[in-house]
Motif scaffolding. Structure first.
Motif, PDB file in Angstrom:
ATOM      1  N   ILE A   5      37.166  51.438  26.878  1.00 55.74           N
ATOM      2  CA  ILE A   5      38.006  52.334  26.083  1.00 55.74           C
ATOM      3  C   ILE A   5      39.290  52.624  26.826  1.00 55.74           C
ATOM      4  N   LEU A   6      39.176  52.892  28.119  1.00 53.76           N
ATOM      5  CA  LEU A   6      40.359  53.181  28.914  1.00 53.76           C
ATOM      6  C   LEU A   6      41.329  52.009  28.887  1.00 53.76           C
ATOM      7  N   VAL A   7      40.782  50.792  29.033  1.00 58.85           N
ATOM      8  CA  VAL A   7      41.617  49.600  28.997  1.00 58.85           C
ATOM      9  C   VAL A   7      42.283  49.465  27.623  1.00 58.85           C
ATOM     10  N   LEU A   8      41.504  49.686  26.555  1.00 62.04           N
ATOM     11  CA  LEU A   8      42.073  49.590  25.208  1.00 62.04           C
ATOM     12  C   LEU A   8      43.176  50.621  24.996  1.00 62.04           C
ATOM     13  N   VAL A   9      42.932  51.852  25.452  1.00 60.97           N
ATOM     14  CA  VAL A   9      43.941  52.898  25.296  1.00 60.97           C
ATOM     15  C   VAL A   9      45.173  52.565  26.132  1.00 60.97           C
ATOM     16  N   LEU A  10      44.960  52.054  27.351  1.00 58.17           N
ATOM     17  CA  LEU A  10      46.098  51.683  28.192  1.00 58.17           C
ATOM     18  C   LEU A  10      46.891  50.535  27.582  1.00 58.17           C
ATOM     19  N   GLU A 110      33.603  41.978  27.679  1.00 54.11           N
ATOM     20  CA  GLU A 110      33.786  41.919  29.133  1.00 54.11           C
ATOM     21  C   GLU A 110      35.187  41.435  29.481  1.00 54.11           C
ATOM     22  N   GLU A 111      35.684  40.452  28.738  1.00 51.97           N
ATOM     23  CA  GLU A 111      37.045  39.965  28.979  1.00 51.97           C
ATOM     24  C   GLU A 111      38.069  41.058  28.698  1.00 51.97           C
ATOM     25  N   ARG A 112      37.871  41.779  27.617  1.00 49.34           N
ATOM     26  CA  ARG A 112      38.781  42.880  27.303  1.00 49.34           C
ATOM     27  C   ARG A 112      38.737  43.939  28.394  1.00 49.34           C
ATOM     28  N   LEU A 113      37.545  44.219  28.872  1.00 50.54           N
ATOM     29  CA  LEU A 113      37.372  45.227  29.916  1.00 50.54           C
ATOM     30  C   LEU A 113      38.050  44.809  31.217  1.00 50.54           C
ATOM     31  N   SER A 114      37.953  43.523  31.550  1.00 47.29           N
ATOM     32  CA  SER A 114      38.536  43.045  32.798  1.00 47.29           C
ATOM     33  C   SER A 114      40.015  42.707  32.666  1.00 47.29           C
ATOM     34  N   GLY A 115      40.538  42.744  31.446  1.00 43.52           N
ATOM     35  CA  GLY A 115      41.959  42.473  31.237  1.00 43.52           C
ATOM     36  C   GLY A 115      42.282  41.005  31.095  1.00 43.52           C
ATOM     37  N   ASP A 117      43.150  37.716  29.265  1.00 43.33           N
ATOM     38  CA  ASP A 117      43.740  37.366  27.975  1.00 43.33           C
ATOM     39  C   ASP A 117      43.201  35.993  27.579  1.00 43.33           C
ATOM     40  N   PRO A 118      42.338  35.937  26.546  1.00 44.13           N
ATOM     41  CA  PRO A 118      41.756  34.654  26.164  1.00 44.13           C
ATOM     42  C   PRO A 118      42.779  33.663  25.625  1.00 44.13           C
ATOM     43  N   GLY A 119      43.949  34.125  25.243  1.00 46.76           N
ATOM     44  CA  GLY A 119      44.985  33.240  24.721  1.00 46.76           C
ATOM     45  C   GLY A 119      45.729  32.489  25.806  1.00 46.76           C
ATOM     46  N   LYS A 120      45.625  32.950  27.038  1.00 44.52           N
ATOM     47  CA  LYS A 120      46.338  32.303  28.129  1.00 44.52           C
ATOM     48  C   LYS A 120      45.388  31.434  28.931  1.00 44.52           C
ATOM     49  N   LYS A 121      45.795  30.214  29.170  1.00 46.71           N
ATOM     50  CA  LYS A 121      45.016  29.301  30.002  1.00 46.71           C
ATOM     51  C   LYS A 121      45.465  29.456  31.437  1.00 46.71           C
ATOM     52  N   LYS A 122      44.497  29.448  32.338  1.00 50.18           N
ATOM     53  CA  LYS A 122      44.814  29.560  33.754  1.00 50.18           C
ATOM     54  C   LYS A 122      45.232  28.184  34.268  1.00 50.18           C
ATOM     55  N   LYS A 123      46.360  28.155  34.982  1.00 52.02           N
ATOM     56  CA  LYS A 123      46.838  26.892  35.546  1.00 52.02           C
ATOM     57  C   LYS A 123      45.984  26.535  36.755  1.00 52.02           C
ATOM     58  N   LYS A 124      45.630  25.264  36.831  1.00 49.17           N
ATOM     59  CA  LYS A 124      44.901  24.787  37.998  1.00 49.17           C
ATOM     60  C   LYS A 124      45.905  24.331  39.036  1.00 49.17           C
ATOM     61  N   GLU A 138      56.199  42.775  37.860  1.00 48.01           N
ATOM     62  CA  GLU A 138      55.532  41.619  37.256  1.00 48.01           C
ATOM     63  C   GLU A 138      54.205  41.334  37.955  1.00 48.01           C
ATOM     64  N   GLY A 139      54.146  41.559  39.257  1.00 46.45           N
ATOM     65  CA  GLY A 139      52.903  41.360  39.995  1.00 46.45           C
ATOM     66  C   GLY A 139      51.846  42.349  39.574  1.00 46.45           C
ATOM     67  N   LEU A 140      52.262  43.559  39.252  1.00 45.37           N
ATOM     68  CA  LEU A 140      51.320  44.562  38.799  1.00 45.37           C
ATOM     69  C   LEU A 140      50.832  44.282  37.386  1.00 45.37           C
ATOM     70  N   LYS A 141      51.695  43.699  36.565  1.00 41.62           N
ATOM     71  CA  LYS A 141      51.336  43.415  35.182  1.00 41.62           C
ATOM     72  C   LYS A 141      50.339  42.263  35.067  1.00 41.62           C
ATOM     73  N   SER A 142      50.471  41.285  35.932  1.00 39.08           N
ATOM     74  CA  SER A 142      49.630  40.104  35.796  1.00 39.08           C
ATOM     75  C   SER A 142      48.218  40.410  36.268  1.00 39.08           C
ATOM     76  N   THR A 143      47.218  39.770  35.613  1.00 31.97           N
ATOM     77  CA  THR A 143      45.831  40.004  35.965  1.00 31.97           C
ATOM     78  C   THR A 143      45.266  38.928  36.866  1.00 31.97           C
ATOM     79  N   GLY A 144      45.903  37.779  36.908  1.00 33.79           N
ATOM     80  CA  GLY A 144      45.370  36.668  37.679  1.00 33.79           C
ATOM     81  C   GLY A 144      45.728  36.689  39.152  1.00 33.79           C
ATOM     82  N   ASN A 145      46.553  37.608  39.610  1.00 35.03           N
ATOM     83  CA  ASN A 145      47.005  37.621  41.000  1.00 35.03           C
ATOM     84  C   ASN A 145      46.366  38.751  41.784  1.00 35.03           C
ATOM     85  N   ASN A 146      45.068  38.881  41.726  1.00 35.65           N
ATOM     86  CA  ASN A 146      44.380  39.949  42.454  1.00 35.65           C
ATOM     87  C   ASN A 146      43.720  39.436  43.694  1.00 35.65           C
TER      88      ASN A 146
END
Length: 146
Positions: A5-10, A110-115, A117-124, A138-146
């Motif tokens: 819910i928090l993620v959805l509201v955010l 679970e994907e929604r909860l973890s942030g 985005d199923p529409g974006k493919k991760k680059k190998k 931009e670093g804070l916005k992205s989810t793949g750079n943790n």
């Protein structure tokens, strides 16, 4: 579930702040949710109709909470009520789904909860290639750079 819910509201908050001139309606939010679920779960027309009603009711409540937050009148009880409604909605949706759809629905949540985005493919990365570092906001916005 509170995190979901928090993620959805955010996410809604970020969307609303970025699109300050136009706040999406409950219908638009519900339609977007249903389209994503339909794509992933292959809903029947009946399932789609029933789940749309749940999503629409939830979107109305979320928009009401958002408006209260913007006005500064939101209370902790309001957020707790949203969490409870989200749990009820998920239970009701699972009652409408088939067993194989429930598994995919759980993955989607679970994907929604973890942030993710199923529409974006991760680059190998290629062998020896370093990951591109993203700094600043931009670093804070992205989810793949943790």
């Amino acid at each position: 579930m509170k995190k979901l819910i928090l993620v959805l509201v955010l996410v809604m908050g970020v969307f609303f702040s970025g699109n300050a001139q136009k706040v999406p309606t409950s219908e638009e939010i519900a339609k977007k949710n249903i389209e994503e679920m339909d794509k992933r779960l292959k809903l029947t027309p009946t399932q789609r109709s029933v789940i749309y009603n749940y999503a629409f009711d939830m979107a109305k409540e979320q928009l009401l909470l958002y408006k209260k937050q913007v006005a500064g009148t939101a209370k902790e009880e309001d957020e707790t009520r949203i969490y409870r409604l989200q749990n009820e909605m998920n239970k009701n949706i699972k009652l409408v789904l088939k067993p194989d759809q429930i598994d995919e629905f759980n993955k989607l949540n679970e994907e929604r909860l973890s942030g993710i985005d199923p529409g974006k493919k991760k680059k190998k990365k290629k062998k020896g290639e370093e990951e591109e570092k993203v700094v600043g906001i931009e670093g804070l916005k992205s989810t793949g750079n943790n």
